[in-house]
Design an enzyme around this catalytic site. Sequence first.
Site, short mmCIF file in Angstrom:
data_model
loop_
_atom_site.label_atom_id
_atom_site.label_comp_id
_atom_site.label_asym_id
_atom_site.label_seq_id
_atom_site.Cartn_x
_atom_site.Cartn_y
_atom_site.Cartn_z
N HIS A 26 0.83 -1.21 0.00
CA HIS A 26 0.00 0.00 0.00
C HIS A 26 0.86 1.25 0.00
CE1 HIS A 26 0.53 -0.82 4.39
NE2 HIS A 26 0.63 0.49 4.49
N HIS A 75 3.96 7.11 3.70
CA HIS A 75 4.90 5.99 3.53
C HIS A 75 4.44 5.05 2.43
CE1 HIS A 75 2.08 4.22 6.59
NE2 HIS A 75 2.28 3.10 5.91
N GLU A 128 7.69 1.07 4.97
CA GLU A 128 7.17 0.03 5.85
C GLU A 128 7.39 -1.31 5.17
OE1 GLU A 128 2.90 0.24 6.37
OE2 GLU A 128 2.94 -1.07 8.13
CO CO Z 1 1.22 1.31 6.27
#
Ligand code: CO
Length: 134
Positions: A7, A79, A130
């Site tokens: 994502h 992020h 991440e």
């Molecule tokens: Co995230």
Amino acid sequence: MIGRLNHVAIVVPDLDGAAEIYRETLGAHVSEPVALPLHGVTTVFVELLNTKIELLHPLGEDSPIALFLERNPSGGMHHVCYEVDDIHAARDRLVTEGARVLGDGEPRRGAHDKPVLFLHPKDFCGTLVELEQV
Ligand code: CO
């Protein structure tokens, strides 16, 4: 080592407004808001064919994204999340390469209840990264 883009997370000042932009203007499939008190965020998931967009809004007093929103009042990309098969192996390799893992370096349960780690933006082209074990 990294696999799919899981994502992209975008911090927004107005979660309902942002959800409407994705639902109405962009014609995407958008979830109801999900409160994640443990993470200090409320999130809306935008499901795309090949990845997800997570719209994030601060929740509670010490939200980790409150400062981001202060510095970026109209919101912005927060992020990117890449998938890995083995998060401990990924972490060990990155630490060997000299990358900085945020926090105590131990994976914790992320928004999808899977182990995640965050990597220092200064080590990754100015972008908070991440890693999520899938
Ligand atoms: Co995230």
